[in-house]
Design a protein around this motif. Structure first.
Motif, PDB file in Angstrom:
ATOM      1  N   LEU A  24      40.474 -56.586 -11.811  1.00  0.00           N
ATOM      2  CA  LEU A  24      39.624 -57.692 -11.358  1.00  0.00           C
ATOM      3  C   LEU A  24      39.384 -57.638  -9.848  1.00  0.00           C
ATOM      4  O   LEU A  24      38.307 -57.973  -9.367  1.00  0.00           O
ATOM      5  CB  LEU A  24      40.268 -59.038 -11.729  1.00  0.00           C
ATOM      6  N   ILE A  25      40.400 -57.188  -9.104  1.00  0.00           N
ATOM      7  CA  ILE A  25      40.315 -57.183  -7.648  1.00  0.00           C
ATOM      8  C   ILE A  25      39.580 -55.959  -7.121  1.00  0.00           C
ATOM      9  O   ILE A  25      38.704 -56.068  -6.257  1.00  0.00           O
ATOM     10  CB  ILE A  25      41.734 -57.247  -7.034  1.00  0.00           C
ATOM     11  N   GLU A  26      39.926 -54.782  -7.650  1.00  0.00           N
ATOM     12  CA  GLU A  26      39.379 -53.523  -7.141  1.00  0.00           C
ATOM     13  C   GLU A  26      38.281 -52.994  -8.065  1.00  0.00           C
ATOM     14  O   GLU A  26      38.436 -53.001  -9.280  1.00  0.00           O
ATOM     15  CB  GLU A  26      40.488 -52.481  -7.021  1.00  0.00           C
ATOM     16  N   PRO A  27      37.183 -52.516  -7.509  1.00  0.00           N
ATOM     17  CA  PRO A  27      36.102 -51.971  -8.343  1.00  0.00           C
ATOM     18  C   PRO A  27      36.413 -50.590  -8.900  1.00  0.00           C
ATOM     19  O   PRO A  27      35.821 -50.175  -9.897  1.00  0.00           O
ATOM     20  CB  PRO A  27      34.918 -51.912  -7.372  1.00  0.00           C
ATOM     21  N   CYS A  28      37.323 -49.844  -8.248  1.00  0.00           N
ATOM     22  CA  CYS A  28      37.643 -48.477  -8.673  1.00  0.00           C
ATOM     23  C   CYS A  28      38.969 -48.432  -9.436  1.00  0.00           C
ATOM     24  O   CYS A  28      39.791 -49.335  -9.343  1.00  0.00           O
ATOM     25  CB  CYS A  28      37.709 -47.540  -7.460  1.00  0.00           C
ATOM     26  N   TRP A  29      39.146 -47.343 -10.164  1.00  0.00           N
ATOM     27  CA  TRP A  29      40.350 -47.116 -10.964  1.00  0.00           C
ATOM     28  C   TRP A  29      41.226 -46.105 -10.246  1.00  0.00           C
ATOM     29  O   TRP A  29      40.809 -44.994  -9.967  1.00  0.00           O
ATOM     30  CB  TRP A  29      39.947 -46.607 -12.347  1.00  0.00           C
ATOM     31  N   TYR A  30      42.470 -46.472  -9.975  1.00  0.00           N
ATOM     32  CA  TYR A  30      43.357 -45.639  -9.170  1.00  0.00           C
ATOM     33  C   TYR A  30      44.483 -44.992  -9.965  1.00  0.00           C
ATOM     34  O   TYR A  30      45.374 -44.377  -9.371  1.00  0.00           O
ATOM     35  CB  TYR A  30      43.970 -46.472  -8.032  1.00  0.00           C
ATOM     36  N   PHE A  31      44.471 -45.133 -11.288  1.00  0.00           N
ATOM     37  CA  PHE A  31      45.600 -44.676 -12.089  1.00  0.00           C
ATOM     38  C   PHE A  31      45.335 -43.365 -12.815  1.00  0.00           C
ATOM     39  O   PHE A  31      46.169 -42.937 -13.615  1.00  0.00           O
ATOM     40  CB  PHE A  31      45.995 -45.749 -13.101  1.00  0.00           C
ATOM     41  N   GLY A  32      44.187 -42.747 -12.582  1.00  0.00           N
ATOM     42  CA  GLY A  32      43.925 -41.445 -13.168  1.00  0.00           C
ATOM     43  C   GLY A  32      43.303 -41.501 -14.547  1.00  0.00           C
ATOM     44  O   GLY A  32      43.262 -42.552 -15.204  1.00  0.00           O
ATOM     45  N   GLU A  33      42.808 -40.329 -14.995  1.00  0.00           N
ATOM     46  CA  GLU A  33      42.111 -40.233 -16.275  1.00  0.00           C
ATOM     47  C   GLU A  33      43.035 -40.479 -17.467  1.00  0.00           C
ATOM     48  O   GLU A  33      42.656 -41.104 -18.448  1.00  0.00           O
ATOM     49  CB  GLU A  33      41.464 -38.849 -16.403  1.00  0.00           C
ATOM     50  N   ILE A  34      44.266 -39.957 -17.375  1.00  0.00           N
ATOM     51  CA  ILE A  34      45.183 -40.067 -18.520  1.00  0.00           C
ATOM     52  C   ILE A  34      45.512 -41.531 -18.811  1.00  0.00           C
ATOM     53  O   ILE A  34      45.416 -41.989 -19.952  1.00  0.00           O
ATOM     54  CB  ILE A  34      46.470 -39.256 -18.253  1.00  0.00           C
ATOM     55  N   PHE A  35      45.898 -42.272 -17.776  1.00  0.00           N
ATOM     56  CA  PHE A  35      46.246 -43.676 -17.990  1.00  0.00           C
ATOM     57  C   PHE A  35      45.020 -44.502 -18.337  1.00  0.00           C
ATOM     58  O   PHE A  35      45.125 -45.521 -19.019  1.00  0.00           O
ATOM     59  CB  PHE A  35      46.933 -44.254 -16.754  1.00  0.00           C
ATOM     60  N   CYS A  36      43.837 -44.070 -17.862  1.00  0.00           N
ATOM     61  CA  CYS A  36      42.601 -44.753 -18.241  1.00  0.00           C
ATOM     62  C   CYS A  36      42.380 -44.670 -19.745  1.00  0.00           C
ATOM     63  O   CYS A  36      41.852 -45.596 -20.357  1.00  0.00           O
ATOM     64  CB  CYS A  36      41.412 -44.140 -17.491  1.00  0.00           C
ATOM     65  N   SER A  37      42.780 -43.541 -20.342  1.00  0.00           N
ATOM     66  CA  SER A  37      42.652 -43.386 -21.796  1.00  0.00           C
ATOM     67  C   SER A  37      43.751 -44.126 -22.542  1.00  0.00           C
ATOM     68  O   SER A  37      43.515 -44.686 -23.618  1.00  0.00           O
ATOM     69  CB  SER A  37      42.696 -41.896 -22.160  1.00  0.00           C
ATOM     70  N   ILE A  38      44.958 -44.103 -21.972  1.00  0.00           N
ATOM     71  CA  ILE A  38      46.103 -44.690 -22.658  1.00  0.00           C
ATOM     72  C   ILE A  38      46.122 -46.209 -22.559  1.00  0.00           C
ATOM     73  O   ILE A  38      46.520 -46.897 -23.508  1.00  0.00           O
ATOM     74  CB  ILE A  38      47.413 -44.105 -22.099  1.00  0.00           C
ATOM     75  N   PHE A  39      45.688 -46.757 -21.425  1.00  0.00           N
ATOM     76  CA  PHE A  39      45.796 -48.197 -21.195  1.00  0.00           C
ATOM     77  C   PHE A  39      45.092 -49.035 -22.266  1.00  0.00           C
ATOM     78  O   PHE A  39      45.698 -49.973 -22.805  1.00  0.00           O
ATOM     79  CB  PHE A  39      45.250 -48.547 -19.806  1.00  0.00           C
ATOM     80  N   PRO A  40      43.820 -48.756 -22.616  1.00  0.00           N
ATOM     81  CA  PRO A  40      43.190 -49.551 -23.691  1.00  0.00           C
ATOM     82  C   PRO A  40      43.924 -49.427 -25.018  1.00  0.00           C
ATOM     83  O   PRO A  40      43.988 -50.387 -25.791  1.00  0.00           O
ATOM     84  CB  PRO A  40      41.773 -48.970 -23.780  1.00  0.00           C
ATOM     85  N   LEU A  41      44.491 -48.222 -25.273  1.00  0.00           N
ATOM     86  CA  LEU A  41      45.245 -48.027 -26.518  1.00  0.00           C
ATOM     87  C   LEU A  41      46.488 -48.917 -26.529  1.00  0.00           C
ATOM     88  O   LEU A  41      46.809 -49.544 -27.550  1.00  0.00           O
ATOM     89  CB  LEU A  41      45.631 -46.556 -26.662  1.00  0.00           C
ATOM     90  N   ILE A  42      47.206 -48.965 -25.400  1.00  0.00           N
ATOM     91  CA  ILE A  42      48.375 -49.839 -25.301  1.00  0.00           C
ATOM     92  C   ILE A  42      47.973 -51.288 -25.506  1.00  0.00           C
ATOM     93  O   ILE A  42      48.652 -52.053 -26.200  1.00  0.00           O
ATOM     94  CB  ILE A  42      49.068 -49.656 -23.938  1.00  0.00           C
ATOM     95  N   LEU A  43      46.846 -51.676 -24.903  1.00  0.00           N
ATOM     96  CA  LEU A  43      46.357 -53.054 -25.042  1.00  0.00           C
ATOM     97  C   LEU A  43      46.118 -53.415 -26.500  1.00  0.00           C
ATOM     98  O   LEU A  43      46.570 -54.470 -26.972  1.00  0.00           O
ATOM     99  CB  LEU A  43      45.067 -53.222 -24.231  1.00  0.00           C
ATOM    100  N   TYR A  44      45.466 -52.534 -27.233  1.00  0.00           N
ATOM    101  CA  TYR A  44      45.165 -52.807 -28.633  1.00  0.00           C
ATOM    102  C   TYR A  44      46.422 -52.786 -29.494  1.00  0.00           C
ATOM    103  O   TYR A  44      46.592 -53.620 -30.387  1.00  0.00           O
ATOM    104  CB  TYR A  44      44.143 -51.789 -29.161  1.00  0.00           C
ATOM    105  N   VAL A  45      47.308 -51.814 -29.232  1.00  0.00           N
ATOM    106  CA  VAL A  45      48.535 -51.707 -30.032  1.00  0.00           C
ATOM    107  C   VAL A  45      49.391 -52.954 -29.876  1.00  0.00           C
ATOM    108  O   VAL A  45      49.861 -53.546 -30.858  1.00  0.00           O
ATOM    109  CB  VAL A  45      49.338 -50.451 -29.624  1.00  0.00           C
TER     110      VAL A  45
END
Length: 253
Positions: A18-39
Motif C-alpha cells: 500500500l505504501i510503496e509502488p514497487c515490489w522489493y521482494f523479488g520474482e520468487i516471492f512475488c509468485s509465492i506470496f499470492p499462493l500463501i495468501l490463498y492457502v
C-alpha cells in the motif's frame, strides 16, 4: 496457525504494498506470496467448517461424541483441510505461480492475474458453498439445542448452556467472515481479474485479513481455555517442563 501466518507474513507485506509502488521482494516471492495468501485464507475457512461439524456432532449426538471425535480424527481433519487448501490454491494460482513474468508490465511490479472464471469458481468454493453448509449446520444446532432444552433436567442444564454458547460463538464467527469476505468478492468481480495493484483491491485484501484478526478475539471472548492457553504462550510458560500438566479447562462458576 492460519490466523497467525496472516498477521506475521501477509499483513506486513500488504502494508508495504500500500505504501510503496514497487515490489522489493523479488520474482520468487512475488509468485509465492499470492499462493500463501490463498492457502492460509482457505485453510482458515476450512477450520470454520470443521468447527461447525464438530459442534453439530456434540449437540446432535453428545453421548457418542468422545468416540466419534477423538484426537486422531481431529488431526486427520486438520491435515486434510491444509492439503485441500494447498491443492485448490495451486490450481487457482497455477499460471501466476509458474509464469509470473506474463503479469508484469515493468521491473519492480508484482501484479496478480487471475482469470475471471477462476474468480467465479472461487466465489462458489470459498463463499457460497461453505457458507450454505455452515449456516445449515448452525440452524440445525440451534434447533436441536432448543429441543433439548425443553426436555432436560437440571443436571444437564450446564452442558446445554455450554453447547449453546459454542453455537453462538460460531454464529458470530460466520457473520464476521461474511462481512470481511463479501466486499472482496464484489470488488474482484466488478473491477476485473488483473487489478490486484489497485488501491481498492489492496484495501479489500486488508479487510479480508481482518477476518483473521477478529477470529482470535472472538474465541478469547467466548472461551476461557483460549485465554488461558494464550497467556501461557505469551509468558513462555509453555516451554516449562511442567507445561504438560497445565489445566486449560477450569470450570467457570
Amino acid at each position: 496457525m492460519a490466523d497467525l501466518i496472516v498477521g506475521l507474513i501477509l499483513m506486513p507485506v500488504l502494508g508495504l504494498k500500500l505504501i510503496e509502488p514497487c515490489w522489493y521482494f523479488g520474482e520468487i516471492f512475488c509468485s509465492i506470496f499470492p499462493l500463501i495468501l490463498y492457502v492460509v485464507t482457505t485453510a482458515s475457512l476450512g477450520n470454520l467448517i470443521i468447527i461447525s461439524v464438530d459442534r453439530y456432532i456434540a449437540v446432535n449426538d453428545p453421548l457418542r461424541y468422545t468416540t466419534r471425535v477423538d484426537t486422531n480424527r481431529a488431526v486427520f481433519s486438520i491435515v486434510v483441510n491444509w492439503v485441500f487448501s494447498c491443492i485448490y490454491s495451486l490450481l487457482i494460482m497455477y499460471e501466476a505461480v509458474l509464469h509470473p513474468e506474463k503479469n508484469h508490465a515493468c521491473v519492480g511490479e508484482c501484479i496478480l492475474f487471475i482469470r475471471l472464471e477462476y474468480i467465479i469458481t472461487d466465489v462458489v468454493v470459498c463463499l457460497v458453498t461453505p457458507c450454505c453448509l455452515i449456516i445449515y449446520l448452525y440452524m440445525k444446532i440451534c434447533f436441536i439445542a432448543k429441543h433439548q432444552a425443553e426436555h432436560i433436567n437440571a443436571l444437564t442444564v450446564k452442558k446445554v448452556k455450554s453447547e449453546k454458547k459454542a453455537a453462538k460463538s460460531l454464529g458470530v464467527v460466520v457473520m464476521v467472515y461474511l462481512l470481511c469476505w463479501i466486499p472482496y468478492y464484489i470488488a474482484a468481480l466488478t473491477l476485473g481479474q488483473d487489478t490486484s495493484d489497485s488501491l481498492v483491491i489492496n484495501i479489500m485484501y486488508w479487510i479480508l485479513c481482518m477476518n483473521s484478526l477478529m477470529n482470535p478475539i472472538i474465541y478469547a471472548m467466548y472461551y476461557r481455555w483460549f485465554r488461558i492457553s494464550t497467556k501461557y504462550i505469551v509468558t513462555l510458560k509453555i516451554f516449562e517442563p511442567s507445561s504438560q500438566y497445565f489445566n486449560l479447562f477450569i470450570e467457570e462458576k
